[in-house]
Design a protein around this motif. Structure first.
Motif, PDB file in Angstrom:
ATOM      1  N   LEU A 241      28.076  55.116  46.808  1.00 61.07           N
ATOM      2  CA  LEU A 241      29.091  54.562  45.918  1.00 61.07           C
ATOM      3  C   LEU A 241      29.569  53.200  46.409  1.00 61.07           C
ATOM      4  O   LEU A 241      29.786  52.280  45.619  1.00 61.07           O
ATOM      5  CB  LEU A 241      30.263  55.538  45.789  1.00 61.07           C
ATOM      6  N   ASP A 242      29.734  53.072  47.731  1.00 60.51           N
ATOM      7  CA  ASP A 242      30.089  51.776  48.310  1.00 60.51           C
ATOM      8  C   ASP A 242      29.002  50.737  47.992  1.00 60.51           C
ATOM      9  O   ASP A 242      29.304  49.581  47.679  1.00 60.51           O
ATOM     10  CB  ASP A 242      30.257  51.892  49.826  1.00 60.51           C
ATOM     11  N   ASP A 243      27.732  51.167  48.085  1.00 59.65           N
ATOM     12  CA  ASP A 243      26.618  50.263  47.782  1.00 59.65           C
ATOM     13  C   ASP A 243      26.626  49.845  46.315  1.00 59.65           C
ATOM     14  O   ASP A 243      26.307  48.698  45.982  1.00 59.65           O
ATOM     15  CB  ASP A 243      25.279  50.935  48.111  1.00 59.65           C
ATOM     16  N   ARG A 244      27.007  50.769  45.432  1.00 60.80           N
ATOM     17  CA  ARG A 244      27.055  50.453  43.999  1.00 60.80           C
ATOM     18  C   ARG A 244      28.150  49.426  43.719  1.00 60.80           C
ATOM     19  O   ARG A 244      27.961  48.495  42.941  1.00 60.80           O
ATOM     20  CB  ARG A 244      27.299  51.721  43.186  1.00 60.80           C
ATOM     21  N   ILE A 245      29.290  49.600  44.370  1.00 62.11           N
ATOM     22  CA  ILE A 245      30.381  48.637  44.207  1.00 62.11           C
ATOM     23  C   ILE A 245      29.965  47.273  44.754  1.00 62.11           C
ATOM     24  O   ILE A 245      30.240  46.236  44.146  1.00 62.11           O
ATOM     25  CB  ILE A 245      31.652  49.139  44.917  1.00 62.11           C
ATOM     26  N   ALA A 246      29.290  47.269  45.898  1.00 62.98           N
ATOM     27  CA  ALA A 246      28.825  46.012  46.490  1.00 62.98           C
ATOM     28  C   ALA A 246      27.822  45.320  45.570  1.00 62.98           C
ATOM     29  O   ALA A 246      27.838  44.090  45.429  1.00 62.98           O
ATOM     30  CB  ALA A 246      28.195  46.286  47.858  1.00 62.98           C
ATOM     31  N   ALA A 247      26.950  46.094  44.930  1.00 66.25           N
ATOM     32  CA  ALA A 247      25.968  45.518  44.000  1.00 66.25           C
ATOM     33  C   ALA A 247      26.668  44.914  42.791  1.00 66.25           C
ATOM     34  O   ALA A 247      26.302  43.827  42.312  1.00 66.25           O
ATOM     35  CB  ALA A 247      24.971  46.591  43.559  1.00 66.25           C
ATOM     36  N   ALA A 248      27.707  45.599  42.289  1.00 63.75           N
ATOM     37  CA  ALA A 248      28.475  45.079  41.162  1.00 63.75           C
ATOM     38  C   ALA A 248      29.187  43.783  41.557  1.00 63.75           C
ATOM     39  O   ALA A 248      29.271  42.828  40.765  1.00 63.75           O
ATOM     40  CB  ALA A 248      29.486  46.119  40.686  1.00 63.75           C
TER      41      ALA A 248
ATOM     42  N   PRO B 151      45.749  53.117  44.661  1.00 66.87           N
ATOM     43  CA  PRO B 151      45.509  51.947  45.520  1.00 66.87           C
ATOM     44  C   PRO B 151      44.023  51.595  45.598  1.00 66.87           C
ATOM     45  O   PRO B 151      43.163  52.477  45.575  1.00 66.87           O
ATOM     46  CB  PRO B 151      46.041  52.398  46.895  1.00 66.87           C
ATOM     47  N   VAL B 152      43.736  50.319  45.685  1.00 64.55           N
ATOM     48  CA  VAL B 152      42.356  49.864  45.847  1.00 64.55           C
ATOM     49  C   VAL B 152      41.898  50.165  47.265  1.00 64.55           C
ATOM     50  O   VAL B 152      42.565  49.792  48.237  1.00 64.55           O
ATOM     51  CB  VAL B 152      42.249  48.344  45.565  1.00 64.55           C
ATOM     52  N   LYS B 153      40.787  50.861  47.412  1.00 66.23           N
ATOM     53  CA  LYS B 153      40.269  51.191  48.738  1.00 66.23           C
ATOM     54  C   LYS B 153      39.644  49.945  49.374  1.00 66.23           C
ATOM     55  O   LYS B 153      39.177  49.042  48.666  1.00 66.23           O
ATOM     56  CB  LYS B 153      39.238  52.316  48.629  1.00 66.23           C
ATOM     57  N   PRO B 154      39.630  49.876  50.695  1.00 66.45           N
ATOM     58  CA  PRO B 154      39.072  48.701  51.372  1.00 66.45           C
ATOM     59  C   PRO B 154      37.647  48.372  50.945  1.00 66.45           C
ATOM     60  O   PRO B 154      37.285  47.204  50.831  1.00 66.45           O
ATOM     61  CB  PRO B 154      39.142  49.097  52.859  1.00 66.45           C
ATOM     62  N   SER B 155      36.832  49.400  50.685  1.00 66.90           N
ATOM     63  CA  SER B 155      35.428  49.153  50.346  1.00 66.90           C
ATOM     64  C   SER B 155      35.249  48.586  48.942  1.00 66.90           C
ATOM     65  O   SER B 155      34.154  48.132  48.594  1.00 66.90           O
ATOM     66  CB  SER B 155      34.619  50.446  50.475  1.00 66.90           C
ATOM     67  N   SER B 156      36.303  48.607  48.119  1.00 67.67           N
ATOM     68  CA  SER B 156      36.188  48.041  46.772  1.00 67.67           C
ATOM     69  C   SER B 156      37.104  46.832  46.578  1.00 67.67           C
ATOM     70  O   SER B 156      37.147  46.259  45.497  1.00 67.67           O
ATOM     71  CB  SER B 156      36.502  49.105  45.713  1.00 67.67           C
ATOM     72  N   ALA B 157      37.814  46.426  47.632  1.00 65.66           N
ATOM     73  CA  ALA B 157      38.758  45.309  47.518  1.00 65.66           C
ATOM     74  C   ALA B 157      38.052  44.008  47.144  1.00 65.66           C
ATOM     75  O   ALA B 157      38.572  43.211  46.351  1.00 65.66           O
ATOM     76  CB  ALA B 157      39.514  45.134  48.832  1.00 65.66           C
TER      77      ALA B 157
ATOM     78  N   GLN C  45      24.062  53.201  36.188  1.00 62.98           N
ATOM     79  CA  GLN C  45      25.290  53.633  36.848  1.00 62.98           C
ATOM     80  C   GLN C  45      26.084  52.388  37.221  1.00 62.98           C
ATOM     81  O   GLN C  45      25.512  51.407  37.705  1.00 62.98           O
ATOM     82  CB  GLN C  45      24.956  54.413  38.126  1.00 62.98           C
ATOM     83  N   GLY C  46      27.380  52.418  36.990  1.00 65.65           N
ATOM     84  CA  GLY C  46      28.173  51.248  37.305  1.00 65.65           C
ATOM     85  C   GLY C  46      29.618  51.567  37.599  1.00 65.65           C
ATOM     86  O   GLY C  46      29.980  52.725  37.842  1.00 65.65           O
ATOM     87  N   VAL C  47      30.442  50.536  37.579  1.00 66.38           N
ATOM     88  CA  VAL C  47      31.875  50.680  37.857  1.00 66.38           C
ATOM     89  C   VAL C  47      32.667  49.903  36.823  1.00 66.38           C
ATOM     90  O   VAL C  47      32.169  48.942  36.218  1.00 66.38           O
ATOM     91  CB  VAL C  47      32.239  50.180  39.271  1.00 66.38           C
ATOM     92  N   VAL C  48      33.905  50.310  36.622  1.00 70.65           N
ATOM     93  CA  VAL C  48      34.779  49.635  35.662  1.00 70.65           C
ATOM     94  C   VAL C  48      36.173  49.480  36.255  1.00 70.65           C
ATOM     95  O   VAL C  48      36.654  50.337  36.986  1.00 70.65           O
ATOM     96  CB  VAL C  48      34.850  50.411  34.327  1.00 70.65           C
ATOM     97  N   THR C  49      36.804  48.352  35.965  1.00 72.72           N
ATOM     98  CA  THR C  49      38.188  48.104  36.346  1.00 72.72           C
ATOM     99  C   THR C  49      38.917  47.562  35.127  1.00 72.72           C
ATOM    100  O   THR C  49      38.301  46.919  34.268  1.00 72.72           O
ATOM    101  CB  THR C  49      38.276  47.093  37.513  1.00 72.72           C
ATOM    102  N   CYS C  50      40.200  47.836  35.008  1.00 67.94           N
ATOM    103  CA  CYS C  50      40.972  47.375  33.849  1.00 67.94           C
ATOM    104  C   CYS C  50      42.207  46.592  34.306  1.00 67.94           C
ATOM    105  O   CYS C  50      42.763  46.853  35.382  1.00 67.94           O
ATOM    106  CB  CYS C  50      41.398  48.552  32.976  1.00 67.94           C
ATOM    107  N   ARG C  51      42.629  45.666  33.469  1.00 69.44           N
ATOM    108  CA  ARG C  51      43.779  44.838  33.775  1.00 69.44           C
ATOM    109  C   ARG C  51      45.067  45.653  33.636  1.00 69.44           C
ATOM    110  O   ARG C  51      45.227  46.425  32.689  1.00 69.44           O
ATOM    111  CB  ARG C  51      43.826  43.629  32.836  1.00 69.44           C
ATOM    112  N   THR C  52      45.967  45.493  34.565  1.00 67.03           N
ATOM    113  CA  THR C  52      47.266  46.157  34.521  1.00 67.03           C
ATOM    114  C   THR C  52      48.360  45.096  34.581  1.00 67.03           C
ATOM    115  O   THR C  52      48.065  43.901  34.656  1.00 67.03           O
ATOM    116  CB  THR C  52      47.439  47.140  35.699  1.00 67.03           C
ATOM    117  N   GLY C  53      49.598  45.532  34.581  1.00 63.77           N
ATOM    118  CA  GLY C  53      50.705  44.582  34.651  1.00 63.77           C
ATOM    119  C   GLY C  53      50.830  43.909  35.999  1.00 63.77           C
ATOM    120  O   GLY C  53      51.576  42.934  36.141  1.00 63.77           O
TER     121      GLY C  53
END
Length: 238
Positions: free
Chosen positions: A31-38, A211-217, A83-91
């Motif tokens: 999963l860390d590798d997938r985030i790094a690829a993204a 919270p955002v984990k260090p591996s996805s920061a 397979q991928g990852v998604v993030t959304c805008r917040t306030g």
């Protein structure tokens, strides 16, 4: 004899525990590798400003999904999977990433296969809400269009202006709009739970309450740089 059996059982239990722990660590590494690829995909997108996502689209983006190495294989009937990852805008910035799957199929006389990197941009509040559901059929549950490239969308069509999702693919280092009508975006609940824990929901993650984990920061930081917006836009996406 009893002592031998007890020792054998203890050894077996210990071995199983180590195996389970090693397997969990391997899953997290994937999963860390997938985030790094993204993250790499987004960095390469940032390096092509004249052929990248227009600034006005970036400013109003509500969600960003990245699917590295989306695979298309075909022989008479085509299949697509990624397979991928998604993030959304917040306030208060962009959320921690959740994990997704993108699947689809196409019919026709075809052969061969290919892999490409995909970026999906949610541009409306509806797009954000749709991603909180179990799955979203692009072009069915939510409108979709091939995304324009360049510095602005002054020449964009009505279809692009009204689409809930805009889609891009990369070919030979160049990003361009791609038609993903009919493809389905699924929550990958197994990977999301493996990364965060079983008690963390999609809504909680994408709403910015995890919270955002260090591996996805680094991924979230790059999204923030690429999809910056005015305070009005950010507040409207919350």
């Amino acid at each position: 004899m009893r002592k031998f059996i007890q020792t054998l059982c203890t050894t077996a239990a210990l071995t199983m525990s180590i195996t389970v722990a090693a397997s969990a660590a391997t899953d997290i590494q994937k999963l860390d590798d997938r985030i790094a690829a993204a993250h790499t995909v987004l960095h390469e997108l940032m390096d092509t400003p004249d052929k990248g996502i227009p600034t006005d689209i970036a400013a109003k983006a509500t969600c960003v999904a990245v699917v590295p190495s989306f695979k298309k294989g075909a022989f008479i009937v085509g299949a697509q999977y990624g397979q991928g990852v998604v993030t959304c805008r917040t306030g208060h910035g962009w959320s921690a990433p959740a994990f997704i799957q993108l699947t689809g199929a196409s019919f026709g006389l075809q052969a061969g296969g290919q892999a490409t990197d995909l970026v999906l941009i949610g541009t409306t509040r509806d797009a954000f809400q749709r991603l909180l559901h179990d799955k979203v059929k692009l072009g069915g549950d939510a409108s979709v269009a091939a995304g324009p490239v360049g510095r602005s969308t002054s020449a964009s069509t009505t279809e692009v202006a009204s689409a809930a999702f805009l889609t891009y693919s990369r070919n030979k280092g160049i990003f361009a709009g791609v038609d993903l009508t009919g493809d389905v975006v699924h929550q990958n609940t197994d990977d999301t739970m493996a990364y965060y824990g079983s008690d963390v929901t999609y809504e909680k993650i994408l709403s910015g309450h995890v919270p955002v984990k260090p591996s996805s920061a680094h991924f979230v930081r790059t999204v923030n740089q690429l999809f910056h917006a005015s305070g009005a836009h950010a507040a409207g996406a919350h």
